[in-house]
Write a protein that holds these residues in place. Structure first.
Motif, short mmCIF file in Angstrom:
data_model
loop_
_atom_site.label_atom_id
_atom_site.label_comp_id
_atom_site.label_asym_id
_atom_site.label_seq_id
_atom_site.Cartn_x
_atom_site.Cartn_y
_atom_site.Cartn_z
N PHE A 90 17.01 -49.77 40.55
CA PHE A 90 16.85 -51.07 39.89
C PHE A 90 17.12 -52.21 40.88
CE2 PHE A 90 18.89 -47.94 37.01
CZ PHE A 90 17.78 -47.62 36.25
N GLY A 91 16.58 -52.07 42.10
CA GLY A 91 16.88 -53.00 43.19
C GLY A 91 16.33 -54.39 42.97
N THR A 92 17.04 -55.37 43.48
CA THR A 92 16.63 -56.78 43.41
C THR A 92 16.49 -57.39 44.80
OG1 THR A 92 18.95 -57.46 43.20
CG2 THR A 92 17.72 -57.11 41.15
N GLN A 93 16.34 -56.55 45.82
CA GLN A 93 16.21 -57.04 47.19
C GLN A 93 14.94 -57.89 47.34
OE1 GLN A 93 16.57 -53.83 46.30
NE2 GLN A 93 18.36 -52.96 47.30
N PRO A 94 14.94 -58.85 48.27
CA PRO A 94 13.76 -59.71 48.45
C PRO A 94 12.56 -58.98 49.04
CG PRO A 94 15.45 -60.22 50.09
CD PRO A 94 16.07 -59.27 49.11
N LYS A 95 12.81 -57.85 49.72
CA LYS A 95 11.71 -57.05 50.26
C LYS A 95 11.62 -55.72 49.53
CE LYS A 95 11.87 -59.08 54.88
NZ LYS A 95 11.89 -58.82 56.35
N THR A 96 10.58 -54.95 49.85
CA THR A 96 10.44 -53.63 49.24
C THR A 96 9.96 -52.64 50.28
OG1 THR A 96 9.63 -52.46 47.26
CG2 THR A 96 8.03 -53.83 48.46
N VAL A 97 10.22 -51.36 50.03
CA VAL A 97 9.79 -50.28 50.92
C VAL A 97 8.97 -49.28 50.11
CG1 VAL A 97 10.53 -48.42 52.47
CG2 VAL A 97 11.86 -50.55 52.34
N ILE A 98 7.78 -48.97 50.61
CA ILE A 98 6.92 -48.01 49.93
C ILE A 98 6.61 -46.85 50.87
CG2 ILE A 98 5.89 -49.77 48.43
CD1 ILE A 98 3.32 -49.50 50.21
N THR A 99 6.34 -45.70 50.27
CA THR A 99 5.95 -44.51 51.03
C THR A 99 4.71 -43.89 50.39
OG1 THR A 99 8.22 -44.02 51.70
CG2 THR A 99 6.64 -42.21 51.82
N ARG A 100 3.68 -43.71 51.20
CA ARG A 100 2.50 -42.95 50.76
C ARG A 100 2.70 -41.50 51.16
NH1 ARG A 100 0.72 -47.79 52.77
NH2 ARG A 100 -0.38 -49.11 51.26
N GLU A 101 2.38 -40.61 50.24
CA GLU A 101 2.62 -39.18 50.45
C GLU A 101 1.29 -38.44 50.56
OE1 GLU A 101 4.75 -35.85 47.75
OE2 GLU A 101 6.01 -37.59 48.20
N TYR A 102 1.06 -37.86 51.73
CA TYR A 102 -0.19 -37.15 52.00
C TYR A 102 0.08 -35.65 52.08
CZ TYR A 102 -1.94 -41.71 53.68
OH TYR A 102 -2.30 -43.04 53.79
#
Length: 376
Positions: A290-302
């Motif tokens: 439930f993060g409220t950080q100003p940035k985000t981190v995403i991961t694509r899974e292949y």
């Protein structure tokens, strides 16, 4: 230093065993070929976000003993796994439930949904499902299968659904309620602050020596000669030099990026179920906590084909591989000082709670102490 055990691998199985052995006064050396502990549940902090480096890990179990056991190492939040499916821009709820059926067919009641699925199953002429495709159609009908199962599954396994065994899809949740909770389990959550801390605490005893960047096979004969007992959690076929040929696995490739936006997809997990998108899912890690950080981190899974030297993630438990595994298992029985455990050592897909249960069962067997309520 005189050790009682060598543990190969610092994932959950090896770390639980090491922790329990040290509690009983045993000296343990634990090695791992990676440069970090915690195996595939390893999380690292990026921009204040706990990133699941090797794919999404959501802890869930119906076993109160297992739940209380893992909670001694971390506080868990109330995260509920509710992934969504993206089929060419159309969004559907997972697991398949009344929200899915309503979006797809406009039905409102469970009976309406069941009637459509039964009609499609009969039209497909399936009596006894012989493969994954037939099993999926018998569970959810042809519409859902073609949009939300076929493309995703064939990408994941690198084979046509008609070539995959039916049992793979039997664990697929199908609900005739408006409930987006993927798991039926009573206990569920994500450790606040990530998973790595759990293994750090398990391995914190001064009776446990941890050595990273250490490949077991560089010193295999020396280890076998010098340690009274070895708990091995690597690939069982590699242990025996692939003498019956390598078992088959599926591997994964992760593409992670930090984005200068607050929210990328609005959900922790989005599955891409068409056959043209090369990845199976995108994970947005901040939503696990439930993060409220100003940035985000995403991961694509292949998903990718596995070859020797790649990281193995999923065993391919078809008939041919299972027969070969049993041959390796028989070889293992001839080595009373080596115990094969974990997903790779037993060539079996485990969820996290099952890994803990299996490790504690080994502890019970090894030290002769009965722990009631633990099942795997």
């Amino acid at each position: 230093m005189k050790y009682d055990y060598l543990v190969v691998g610092s994932g959950l199985f090896g770390s639980v065993f090491a922790f329990e052995a040290a509690k009983r006064g045993k000296r343990v050396k634990l090695i791992d070929k990676r440069n970090h502990i915690a195996g595939n549940i390893y999380t690292e902090k990026i921009e204040g976000i706990q990133v699941h480096k090797y794919g999404a890990h959501i802890f869930h179990t119906n076993n109160k003993v297992i739940w209380e056991y893992i909670n001694q190492f971390a506080e868990f939040n109330r995260y509920t796994n509710s992934p969504i499916a993206n089929f060419k821009g159309e969004i559907y709820n997972l697991p398949f439930n009344m929200n899915t059926f309503n979006k797809l067919w406009g039905v409102v009641t469970p009976n309406e949904a069941k009637n459509i699925i039964e009609k499609q199953r009969k039209a497909a002429g399936i009596d006894i499902p012989r493969n994954l495709e037939e099993q999926a159609i018998s569970l959810v009908g042809t519409d859902i299968y073609s949009k939300l199962v076929k493309g995703y599954t064939e990408k994941q396994w690198g084979r046509k659904a008609t070539e995959l065994p039916a049992f793979i899809i039997k664990r697929l949740p199908v609900r005739f309620t408006y409930d987006n909770n993927y798991f039926n389990d009573r206990y569920q959550g994500i450790p606040i602050g990530g998973y790595t801390q759990i293994v750090e605490k398990m391995l914190s005893s001064n009776l446990i020596d941890v050595e990273l960047n250490q490949d077991f096979f560089n010193h295999k004969e020396e280890y076998l000669r010098n340690f009274p007992k070895i708990i091995y959690t690597g690939m069982i076929d590699q242990f025996f030099d692939y003498q019956y040929g390598p078992l088959e696995y599926r591997s994964l490739q992760f593409e992670t990026e930090c984005l200068d936006i607050e929210n990328y997809q609005g959900n922790a997990v989005v599955n891409y179920t068409d056959d043209k998108t090369p990845f199976t899912r995108i994970i947005e890690h901040k939503h696990f906590e439930f993060g409220t950080q100003p940035k985000t981190v995403i991961t694509r899974e292949y998903p990718k084909n596995w070859k020797i030297g790649d990281e193995p993630y999923y065993p391919v438990n078809d008939e041919k591989n299972n027969i070969n595994f049993k041959k390796y298992q028989e070889l293992g029985k001839k080595l009373p000082n080596v115990v094969f455990g974990g997903r790779l050592g037993t060539y079996k897909y485990y969820d996290m709670h099952q890994v803990i249960g299996a490790a504690l069962s080994l502890v019970n067997k090894e030290f002769g102490i009965e722990k009631k309520g633990i099942s795997i």
